[in-house]
Every structure is written in structure tokens, then in C-alpha cells.
Design a protein around this motif. Sequence first.
Motif, PDB file in Angstrom:
ATOM      1  N   LEU A 162       0.839  -1.194   0.000  1.00 54.44           N
ATOM      2  CA  LEU A 162       0.000   0.000   0.000  1.00 54.44           C
ATOM      3  C   LEU A 162       0.878   1.249   0.000  1.00 54.44           C
ATOM      4  O   LEU A 162       0.583   2.238  -0.686  1.00 54.44           O
ATOM      5  N   TYR A 163       1.979   1.207   0.752  1.00 52.65           N
ATOM      6  CA  TYR A 163       2.912   2.333   0.813  1.00 52.65           C
ATOM      7  C   TYR A 163       3.498   2.615  -0.570  1.00 52.65           C
ATOM      8  O   TYR A 163       3.607   3.774  -0.985  1.00 52.65           O
ATOM      9  N   ALA A 164       3.858   1.565  -1.289  1.00 50.20           N
ATOM     10  CA  ALA A 164       4.362   1.753  -2.650  1.00 50.20           C
ATOM     11  C   ALA A 164       3.288   2.346  -3.552  1.00 50.20           C
ATOM     12  O   ALA A 164       3.564   3.257  -4.358  1.00 50.20           O
ATOM     13  N   GLU A 165       2.061   1.842  -3.426  1.00 48.79           N
ATOM     14  CA  GLU A 165       0.966   2.356  -4.247  1.00 48.79           C
ATOM     15  C   GLU A 165       0.708   3.824  -3.949  1.00 48.79           C
ATOM     16  O   GLU A 165       0.547   4.638  -4.872  1.00 48.79           O
ATOM     17  N   GLU A 166       0.664   4.177  -2.676  1.00 53.29           N
ATOM     18  CA  GLU A 166       0.375   5.556  -2.295  1.00 53.29           C
ATOM     19  C   GLU A 166       1.492   6.513  -2.693  1.00 53.29           C
ATOM     20  O   GLU A 166       1.250   7.716  -2.843  1.00 53.29           O
ATOM     21  N   ASN A 167       2.706   5.993  -2.863  1.00 57.62           N
ATOM     22  CA  ASN A 167       3.837   6.831  -3.261  1.00 57.62           C
ATOM     23  C   ASN A 167       4.159   6.719  -4.746  1.00 57.62           C
ATOM     24  O   ASN A 167       5.238   7.121  -5.178  1.00 57.62           O
ATOM     25  N   ASP A 168       3.215   6.180  -5.508  1.00 54.16           N
ATOM     26  CA  ASP A 168       3.292   6.202  -6.970  1.00 54.16           C
ATOM     27  C   ASP A 168       4.486   5.437  -7.511  1.00 54.16           C
ATOM     28  O   ASP A 168       5.153   5.872  -8.443  1.00 54.16           O
ATOM     29  N   VAL A 169       4.758   4.268  -6.937  1.00 50.53           N
ATOM     30  CA  VAL A 169       5.860   3.433  -7.388  1.00 50.53           C
ATOM     31  C   VAL A 169       5.306   2.253  -8.178  1.00 50.53           C
ATOM     32  O   VAL A 169       4.352   1.600  -7.740  1.00 50.53           O
ATOM     33  N   VAL A 170       5.902   1.966  -9.332  1.00 51.69           N
ATOM     34  CA  VAL A 170       5.534   0.791 -10.120  1.00 51.69           C
ATOM     35  C   VAL A 170       6.219  -0.427  -9.514  1.00 51.69           C
ATOM     36  O   VAL A 170       7.442  -0.443  -9.351  1.00 51.69           O
ATOM     37  N   VAL A 171       5.443  -1.457  -9.182  1.00 50.56           N
ATOM     38  CA  VAL A 171       5.999  -2.702  -8.633  1.00 50.56           C
ATOM     39  C   VAL A 171       5.799  -3.809  -9.659  1.00 50.56           C
ATOM     40  O   VAL A 171       4.674  -4.072 -10.100  1.00 50.56           O
ATOM     41  N   VAL A 172       6.902  -4.470 -10.027  1.00 47.55           N
ATOM     42  CA  VAL A 172       6.882  -5.546 -11.018  1.00 47.55           C
ATOM     43  C   VAL A 172       7.335  -6.831 -10.329  1.00 47.55           C
ATOM     44  O   VAL A 172       8.317  -6.828  -9.581  1.00 47.55           O
ATOM     45  N   ALA A 173       6.621  -7.938 -10.577  1.00 47.96           N
ATOM     46  CA  ALA A 173       6.954  -9.206  -9.931  1.00 47.96           C
ATOM     47  C   ALA A 173       6.927 -10.345 -10.933  1.00 47.96           C
ATOM     48  O   ALA A 173       6.180 -10.321 -11.920  1.00 47.96           O
ATOM     49  N   ALA A 174       7.735 -11.368 -10.669  1.00 46.89           N
ATOM     50  CA  ALA A 174       7.803 -12.559 -11.513  1.00 46.89           C
ATOM     51  C   ALA A 174       6.658 -13.502 -11.195  1.00 46.89           C
ATOM     52  O   ALA A 174       6.266 -13.669 -10.040  1.00 46.89           O
ATOM     53  N   ALA A 175       6.130 -14.157 -12.234  1.00 50.36           N
ATOM     54  CA  ALA A 175       5.003 -15.067 -12.060  1.00 50.36           C
ATOM     55  C   ALA A 175       5.412 -16.409 -11.476  1.00 50.36           C
ATOM     56  O   ALA A 175       4.597 -17.099 -10.869  1.00 50.36           O
ATOM     57  N   GLY A 176       6.693 -16.825 -11.648  1.00 47.24           N
ATOM     58  CA  GLY A 176       7.136 -18.141 -11.206  1.00 47.24           C
ATOM     59  C   GLY A 176       7.264 -19.101 -12.376  1.00 47.24           C
ATOM     60  O   GLY A 176       6.853 -18.789 -13.507  1.00 47.24           O
ATOM     61  N   ASN A 177       7.813 -20.298 -12.122  1.00 44.42           N
ATOM     62  CA  ASN A 177       8.137 -21.247 -13.188  1.00 44.42           C
ATOM     63  C   ASN A 177       7.611 -22.649 -12.888  1.00 44.42           C
ATOM     64  O   ASN A 177       7.824 -23.156 -11.788  1.00 44.42           O
ATOM     65  N   ARG A 178       6.958 -23.249 -13.860  1.00 48.82           N
ATOM     66  CA  ARG A 178       6.545 -24.644 -13.689  1.00 48.82           C
ATOM     67  C   ARG A 178       7.757 -25.552 -13.485  1.00 48.82           C
ATOM     68  O   ARG A 178       7.703 -26.527 -12.747  1.00 48.82           O
ATOM     69  N   GLY A 179       8.846 -25.245 -14.187  1.00 48.73           N
ATOM     70  CA  GLY A 179      10.033 -26.060 -14.069  1.00 48.73           C
ATOM     71  C   GLY A 179      10.616 -26.074 -12.676  1.00 48.73           C
ATOM     72  O   GLY A 179      11.428 -26.931 -12.337  1.00 48.73           O
TER      73      GLY A 179
END
Length: 473
Positions: free
Chosen positions: A242-259
Motif C-alpha cells: 500500500l505504501y508503494a501504491e500511495e507513493n506512486d511506485v511501479v511494482v513488477v513481480a515474476a510469475a514463477g516457473n513450472r520447471g
Amino acid sequence: MTVKPTRTPPRPRFVVRTGAVALTGLLLAGGLAATAHADQWRDDQYWLEEYGFTEAWETTEGEGITIAVIDTGVDSSHPDLTEQFAGGTDVSTLGASDGTQPLGVDPDHGTMVASLIAGHGNNLEEIAKAEEFNEELARAEEEAEDEDEDSDDDADESPSPSPTPRDVPDPGPGDHGILGVAPAAQLLSVSVYLGDDPAAPTPEEQIPQAVKWAVDNGADVINISLSSSAQDWPLSWDEAFLYAEENDVVVVAAAGNRGSGTMTVGAPATIPGVLTVAGLDQNGAASWDSSTEGITIGVAAPADPLVGALPDGGYRRWAGTSGAAPIVAGLAALIRSEYPDMPAHQVIHRILETAHDAGDAGIDPVYGHGIIDAAAAVNADVATVDRNPMDSISEWIRVHRRAEVEPPETSNSPAPPSASPDTSVPTEVPVAADVTDPRAGIQPAVLFSAGGLTLVLAVVALVLLLRSRRTTS
């Protein structure tokens, strides 16, 4: 939806390390493979041209933007990463105070991730050639002086001019090594420890601290190439994201791997507002090993094969959404550099809106909104929106954490009638596609070798068979 793309002849898989222990925290959402000859690294970065980054660089290379890498520590001394760091910290209590000490079961991971974002290449080959030339020139001049002293030749003979020493270039930027998708951006390294060391806080404690530190220290974009097998997340993460959202920061995350055993998207990639990245193979199709599926996937980017910088100056081939995520984080940096007043939700919207549709028509749980196009994301005319297309953690907290808030003190006055529920707000907890994850617990998300994956699948089949027998007996 399950996609198993046609492939070129399969590339060999390599286990990173043996004896990896189960973790009580997050997965590394990427795997490693064999090393190759150093001259190949720049040529092997097919995604720079094929996905529009070289064209986007005609507009911006990410100048003025800071990207936080929440990972296993980044070796800032790598020649491809010199002068790229704006600071760092360690939230594990086990690493260097500036986040530049590689940590944990996969200490190479953070440096590889950082190089895909903001590597600027190096001039080591040119440096070596210039130094060798100058050394040979110095030796030749010294030998010539000795010969002149011993020579009886006519002293009036004019000496031939000596070659000019070559200038030795700076270590980087250069034409060799890894070139990140936002080579002019600055990096923050926030090191976390993923392991069983009792001296370290749990990943559940480290991640929110890392996110808050990144926001407080000027991150415009945060990259988290870590994933878990759980779709929910600790209550403590609400406040940080929420802090990142309120401070206008783009957050990017990895989806993960089946392997690596991650069959569906897990936290933090399930958190509303986070831009979740799926993985593609070299043919531009969804990678079976180096991706997964879920309704929170926003976009897809190259994941297999990749190359990256290693601590201590080396390089390695690898694969996984750990690499797809920083490619998208770097794309977000390009957009923020070109449009410095653009809010985070609009940056995410540009990436999704300019993506090329793939898989099922429209948004699907394998490709999300589609495949990234960096040139279009930076340069296209895109309509503005007033909300994050990946939803809002603020709204999610308001709806889903209400039951966890202490009720107000009661009084003798009759309670007012309750308001009707707001049907415009989604009330379902984000849940990934209905696929059973056969692996219990949380482990590093490295890719198995072909034999190792076969063994895992055999064990899973045996477990399911035994469960079935117990059920029917």
C-alpha cells in the motif's frame, strides 16, 4: 488454459546446486544453465531488438529513473554495472550494509537480474588490447634505446617516428557483455536472504521492510524476481505494498516457473496493483518450464533463454520469469523517463495497452494482456486511465481486511441500519487458475534438468496414487 508451445530442439537444463534445502520464505523465480564463450553474450540478447528496445532507445534509455532490485544482493563491481548504483541496503542482517554482497542458496541471482535491467556492457576486450599494445610499444622503445646506445651508425641519421600509445578506455559502457533494457537507469540493491539461517529474519519479515526502504530511498520502479507457491500473503505485506501504491511506485513481480514446481502464480505476484510478468521462449510463445499461469498475470516477456552477469565478473545462461520481470521493470523505467509526470498506474496501462495479444483473445491467464512491445509502450499514443488495470491494494484491503479490524466499542444506542454492499467492488480474493500445485512447501525456483524434472513428476504421480488408494480403501 494450458499452453505447451512447439520448440526448437530442446536446450539442456542444468541443476544449479545439489542439496538445496526447503525454505520458509520465497522462491527465486529463475533458473540457471551452462556458461558460454564470452564473445557470445551481446549477440545472444535477442530481446533487445526483437521486442523493440533498440527502437525505444532512440527516445530514451531510462535517464533519471531509479529501479530497486529486491533480491539476493547485487555485485556492484561487475564491469557491466559500474556507476549504475544509487545506493542499497541489506534487510537480512547477514549481508553488506549497502546490499552488494550476494547471499543465500543462489547468490548469483540478484546480479543477473540487475544486469538485465541496467547493464551497460564493458570495454574489457578493448582495455586488454590497448594495454597489451602499450606494453609491447614500451618494450620496443626500451630495446631501441639500448640499440642506439650500442650502435656506431651515423648519428646524423634521422630516427623513424615511434607509434603513439593507445588510450585505455573506461571499463564501461562498452560493446561487450550484458546490455540492460534501461542502460541509463540507476539501481538500488536491497538484499534479502532466502534460506534457513536462524540469524536472518523470515522472508515474510524481510520483504515489507525491503519495499518500504526502496520507496523511501527514491525508487521509481521496484523489481521483485521472487515468488512463492502461496497465493495469499502475510498481513504485514499489506502496509508495504500500500505504501508503494500511495507513493506512486511501479511494482513488477515474476510469475514463477513450472520447471521449479510453481504451477500457478503465487505472492507477491498475486497482490493487487503489482504488474505480474509471465515468461516466453525464444519463439515468442509461452514457455512451459519458464512460466506459469494465473488470473493476475499482466503481460509476458522473454524468459528462456536468457544471459546475465555473475558476481566477480562472469556471465551465465539462465531461464525463468526472474529474467522476464526485470525486462518489464526496465521497460517501465523507459516510460517513466520519457514521461516523468506520468503516474504509476498509467505507466502500467501503457505496457498492457501496447502489448500484442496472444493466446486466447483478450486477457488470458497465460499471457495476460499479451506480449510486450517496448517501442510502442514508449512512443505510441495511449489513452489515459484513472485506475491501475492491475487493480488496487488499497481497495483490496478495504474489502478483504475488514473482518480483521477490531470492531468498534458497543453502546446502548441502537445501531444504524447497515448500508447495502457495494457491488461495484470485487469481493473475491485473487485466486490463480484452478491447477493443483503438487509440490508442498517453498523452495528455490531453479529449473530442473530433464532427468530431475522426470524424477519430480514420478514422485508426484506416486503420491497422488497413494492418496487415491487411501481414499478408496
